[in-house]
Design a protein around this motif. Sequence first.
Motif, PDB file in Angstrom:
ATOM      1  N   PRO A 251       0.907  -1.057  -0.198  1.00  0.00           N
ATOM      2  CA  PRO A 251      -0.043   0.013   0.146  1.00  0.00           C
ATOM      3  C   PRO A 251       0.954   1.347   0.023  1.00  0.00           C
ATOM      4  N   GLN A 252       0.593   2.184  -0.816  1.00  0.00           N
ATOM      5  CA  GLN A 252       1.283   3.527  -0.850  1.00  0.00           C
ATOM      6  C   GLN A 252       1.297   4.200   0.543  1.00  0.00           C
ATOM      7  N   LEU A 253       0.309   3.948   1.375  1.00  0.00           N
ATOM      8  CA  LEU A 253       0.276   4.742   2.696  1.00  0.00           C
ATOM      9  C   LEU A 253       1.427   4.195   3.693  1.00  0.00           C
ATOM     10  N   LEU A 254       1.986   3.094   3.223  1.00  0.00           N
ATOM     11  CA  LEU A 254       3.005   2.456   4.037  1.00  0.00           C
ATOM     12  C   LEU A 254       4.374   2.454   3.261  1.00  0.00           C
ATOM     13  N   ARG A 255       4.666   2.911   2.195  1.00  0.00           N
ATOM     14  CA  ARG A 255       5.831   2.974   1.461  1.00  0.00           C
ATOM     15  C   ARG A 255       6.564   4.182   1.926  1.00  0.00           C
ATOM     16  N   TRP A 256       7.887   3.845   2.076  1.00  0.00           N
ATOM     17  CA  TRP A 256       8.730   5.072   2.529  1.00  0.00           C
ATOM     18  C   TRP A 256       9.357   5.928   1.425  1.00  0.00           C
ATOM     19  N   ASP A 257       9.316   5.215   0.139  1.00  0.00           N
ATOM     20  CA  ASP A 257       9.704   5.844  -0.891  1.00  0.00           C
ATOM     21  C   ASP A 257       8.681   6.436  -1.904  1.00  0.00           C
ATOM     22  N   ARG A 258       7.705   6.884  -1.268  1.00  0.00           N
ATOM     23  CA  ARG A 258       6.574   7.632  -1.659  1.00  0.00           C
ATOM     24  C   ARG A 258       6.298   9.011  -0.802  1.00  0.00           C
ATOM     25  N   GLU A 259       5.822  10.137  -1.688  1.00  0.00           N
ATOM     26  CA  GLU A 259       5.520  11.315  -0.860  1.00  0.00           C
ATOM     27  C   GLU A 259       4.392  11.044   0.000  1.00  0.00           C
TER      28      GLU A 259
ATOM     29  N   ARG B 101       8.765  13.052   2.685  1.00  0.00           N
ATOM     30  CA  ARG B 101       8.715  11.753   3.063  1.00  0.00           C
ATOM     31  C   ARG B 101       8.393  11.891   4.346  1.00  0.00           C
ATOM     32  N   ALA B 102       7.582  10.942   5.001  1.00  0.00           N
ATOM     33  CA  ALA B 102       7.564  10.520   6.496  1.00  0.00           C
ATOM     34  C   ALA B 102       8.880   9.774   6.852  1.00  0.00           C
ATOM     35  N   PRO B 103       9.291  10.275   7.990  1.00  0.00           N
ATOM     36  CA  PRO B 103      10.814   9.769   8.760  1.00  0.00           C
ATOM     37  C   PRO B 103      10.690   7.986   8.734  1.00  0.00           C
ATOM     38  N   ARG B 104      11.662   7.430   8.471  1.00  0.00           N
ATOM     39  CA  ARG B 104      11.851   6.192   8.905  1.00  0.00           C
ATOM     40  C   ARG B 104      12.594   5.888  10.416  1.00  0.00           C
TER      41      ARG B 104
END
Length: 222
Positions: free
Chosen positions: A148-156, A203-206
């Motif tokens: 899900p795009q919501l969970l991917r770190w490589d997406r805005e 992007r959201a931080p990891r």
Amino acid sequence: MNTYFDPSVQHALDLVGIFVFAISGALLAVRKNFDVFGMATLAEATGLGGGLFRDVVIGSVPPAAFEDLGYFLTPLLATALVFFLHPVVERINYAVLVFDAAGLGLFCATGTLKAHQYGLSLPASVALGLATAAGGGMLRDVLANEVPQLLRWDREMYAVPAIVGAGTVALLLRTSTLNAATMSAAALLAFALRMLSLRYGWRAPRAWHRTSRRTADTSASG
């Protein structure tokens, strides 16, 4: 039940949001080489999934999508458009992203309000506001066997703007300052954050020090 908007305006905004979300579902089906039934399935899931989940959780049954034929037919219209014109739709992908961001802002605000009007606490209403805005996209990606795009770190950022918009509506409810103007401002805030994240690649931080930790673990295992 006060919606803070004229019902006809609210209905039109809902249909626009459903339509642009459904286009993203149908486009993913084309990229996955699905047939027309698969396209329609992803379009319906993307356009209606978040609202269906919210309505079932709050007990608003039957859900609006099953009471209004327009809600069901709008994703089919999006499917037909993509089926015949998908090369054109792909070329205006940025415009689709703009409308998607507008739908995100609208649905996170209206989803939060509707959940609160059905008696949920403000934190629970914010969670359902996020689910309304992003639930359809998550269902789309799961059905297409995608992370899900919501969970991917490589997406805005996608969830963060929705949470900010939903949280703003909750704050306005808490301070009794919610009206058509302030609710529109909350939706516009979520829209603006999403557009800025697309423009600047936010992007959201990891996890903190994730790279160095992984390196250390790899060295230790060797």
